[in-house]
Write a protein that holds these residues in place. Structure first.
Motif, PDB file in Angstrom:
ATOM      1  N   UNK A 405       0.843  -1.188   0.000  1.00  0.00           N
ATOM      2  CA  UNK A 405       0.000   0.000   0.000  1.00  0.00           C
ATOM      3  C   UNK A 405       0.880   1.239   0.000  1.00  0.00           C
ATOM      4  N   UNK A 406       0.621   2.147  -0.936  1.00  0.00           N
ATOM      5  CA  UNK A 406       1.347   3.407  -1.056  1.00  0.00           C
ATOM      6  C   UNK A 406       0.413   4.544  -0.675  1.00  0.00           C
ATOM      7  N   UNK A 407       0.929   5.524   0.043  1.00  0.00           N
ATOM      8  CA  UNK A 407       0.112   6.675   0.412  1.00  0.00           C
ATOM      9  C   UNK A 407       0.891   7.958   0.152  1.00  0.00           C
ATOM     10  N   UNK A 408       0.171   9.007  -0.165  1.00  0.00           N
ATOM     11  CA  UNK A 408       0.777  10.326  -0.360  1.00  0.00           C
ATOM     12  C   UNK A 408       0.010  11.338   0.470  1.00  0.00           C
ATOM     13  N   UNK A 409       0.686  11.939   1.440  1.00  0.00           N
ATOM     14  CA  UNK A 409       0.126  13.045   2.204  1.00  0.00           C
ATOM     15  C   UNK A 409       0.718  14.334   1.640  1.00  0.00           C
ATOM     16  N   UNK A 410      -0.140  15.274   1.267  1.00  0.00           N
ATOM     17  CA  UNK A 410       0.361  16.456   0.549  1.00  0.00           C
ATOM     18  C   UNK A 410      -0.306  17.726   1.062  1.00  0.00           C
ATOM     19  N   UNK A 424       1.020   9.767  -7.390  1.00  0.00           N
ATOM     20  CA  UNK A 424       0.932   8.470  -6.727  1.00  0.00           C
ATOM     21  C   UNK A 424       0.700   7.351  -7.734  1.00  0.00           C
ATOM     22  N   UNK A 425      -0.085   7.623  -8.764  1.00  0.00           N
ATOM     23  CA  UNK A 425      -0.338   6.603  -9.784  1.00  0.00           C
ATOM     24  C   UNK A 425       0.934   6.278 -10.554  1.00  0.00           C
ATOM     25  N   UNK A 426       1.754   7.294 -10.831  1.00  0.00           N
ATOM     26  CA  UNK A 426       3.021   7.046 -11.525  1.00  0.00           C
ATOM     27  C   UNK A 426       3.942   6.192 -10.655  1.00  0.00           C
ATOM     28  N   UNK A 427       4.001   6.489  -9.368  1.00  0.00           N
ATOM     29  CA  UNK A 427       4.817   5.679  -8.462  1.00  0.00           C
ATOM     30  C   UNK A 427       4.329   4.233  -8.470  1.00  0.00           C
ATOM     31  N   UNK A 428       3.007   4.057  -8.397  1.00  0.00           N
ATOM     32  CA  UNK A 428       2.443   2.707  -8.406  1.00  0.00           C
ATOM     33  C   UNK A 428       2.743   1.989  -9.719  1.00  0.00           C
TER      34      UNK A 428
END
Length: 441
Positions: A405-410, A424-428
């Motif tokens: 699971x990847x999360x981005x707090x911005x 986040x989609x690019x990282x995934x």
């Protein structure tokens, strides 16, 4: 005639105005060389050793271990000059000052082992002791309960025992070969709060609440700095979090193939960092900060990548400089160096500041997800959970895959949800299909 020079707590840089004495490295009467570390202090950024810019004989020390001093306060006095004791001359040491006043930096090689002063004339009983330092108010005496050959895991544990009047000699360490751990001291404190059949002396008001029993731990040093920064982040940054599950099976296979090819082993954190810098190149809005005074968003052209590291002294965030210009091998080596420095408490203030984006691998704690607080004044933080086998639809069929699971707090002031989601989609995508990353190499 020997001249007595006063060495004051130097300007520590990075806006630091005070430091706490953790451990003295010299005693009165010791001979020191130019730039020899004389005291270990803890600032709001790190624990560092302070080198003395003078070579000579220590004539006085100011402040007990655990004392907090402001920048410019006297640390010690040193007798220098042509009439310095012969013990110094025998070492070949330089009694001139180096002029160096920056923590963690020196101009000399490793200092010689210190020796207590005993000149030839003193041995013959024909001379007096070296001239004492100018009279100064003596610091308040405190009972020394933690001296001697007691095996303790760190100076912070020793200080915790001293602050709470715990005699380390009375404890049985639970660590290897009887090493006393922080948990041993805390167990002793908890045992102290158990009601006794007979009246006992009350705990100091500064340590124990008059309402209920418990341990009071001051918010100072690194812990205090982290608390202040997190509070400021919550007050100033309107943050939001998005997350996505990704199939990391191919990423794990790619890393295995890289390490099978020979050469230095590549860490998973380094691969994730390389993906992160590639994503920031596509979405530079997230590599920025908000200048509240000017009401401007400042986008940066370099990536100084911070990464969260949990240590005995609390959470610290070392920074990898110019991470965007490093390959996986260089990132692996720098992560390892900074992690070891964090573990031993030797990170410099410069290695703990200046980050532009943070990578938080909380998966090492065995958790899947998190909504962390942004490391102020940065604009975002990428979180990575644990990678575990899970049911996953792969190529139209149900299979067991390695899922993360990847999360981005911005900071919602620097971008909207579309930009954050795109990052986040690019990282995934890079995690699921590492070949996507080749387009940016």
């Amino acid at each position: 005639m020997a001249q007595v020079l006063e060495f004051k707590l130097p300007d520590l840089g990075e806006g630091l105005t005070e430091a706490e004495i953790v451990r003295w490295l010299v005693q009165v009467g010791d001979v020191v060389a130019v730039d020899q570390p004389v005291v270990e202090v803890e600032t709001a950024k790190a624990m560092v050793e302070v080198p003395c810019p003078y070579g000579g004989v220590i004539t006085a020390r100011f402040g007990e271990e655990g004392t907090e001093l402001p920048v410019g306060a006297p640390l010690l006095t040193v007798a220098v000059g042509p009439q310095a004791p012969q013990a110094l001359q025998a070492t070949g040491g330089d009694t001139a000052g180096s002029g160096n006043v920056l923590v963690g930096y020196g101009t000399s090689e490793a200092p010689a082992r210190r020796r207590r002063v005993r000149s030839a004339s003193l041995a013959n009983g024909t001379a007096k002791e070296p001239a004492p330092a100018p009279p100064v108010p003596a610091p308040a005496a405190v009972p020394v309960l933690a001296e001697g050959p007691v095996p303790v895991i760190s100076p912070l544990v020793r200080r915790l025992a001293r602050d709470n009047d715990i005699d380390l000699r009375q404890l049985s360490g639970s660590g290897p070969e009887g090493l006393i751990l922080r948990s041993d001291v805390e167990d002793a404190l908890r045992a102290r709060t158990t009601p006794a059949p007979a009246p006992v002396a009350a705990e100091p008001a500064a340590r124990v609440s008059p309402v209920r029993n418990g341990i009071r731990i001051p918010l100072k040093g690194v812990r205090g700095a982290v608390a202040d920064k997190l509070s400021r982040s919550r007050q100033e940054i309107p943050d939001a979090t998005c997350w996505v599950d990704a199939d990391a099976t191919e990423l794990m296979r790619a890393r295995t193939a890289m390490n099978a090819a020979g050469g230095p082993k590549i860490s998973l954190l380094a691969v994730l960092a390389r993906i992160t810098t590639a994503a920031l190149a596509r979405f530079p809005e997230l590599n920025s900060y908000v200048d509240t005074g000017a009401r401007e968003v400042v986008q940066l052209d370099h990536v100084h990548l911070g990464f969260a590291a949990q240590t005995e002294r609390g959470l610290v965030v070392p920074v990898v400089r110019d991470a965007h210009a490093r390959d996986a091998e260089s990132l692996t080596a720098e992560f390892a160096r900074l992690t070891e420095a964090a573990r031993t408490g030797t990170l410099t203030p410069g290695e703990l500041t200046g980050g532009t984006f943070t990578l938080n691998n909380y998966g090492v704690f065995g958790v899947d997800g998190s909504t962390p607080i942004i490391n102020h004044p940065e604009a975002a933080m990428l979180g990575v959970g644990r990678i575990v086998p899970k049911p996953w639809v792969h190529e139209g069929e149900l299979a067991v895959r390695q899922v993360v699971q990847l999360s981005l707090t911005f900071d919602h002031r620097v971008c909207d949800g579309g930009t954050a989601g795109g990052f986040l989609r690019y990282v995934a995508d890079c995690v699921e299909h590492p070949a996507v990353l080749l387009r940016t190499l």
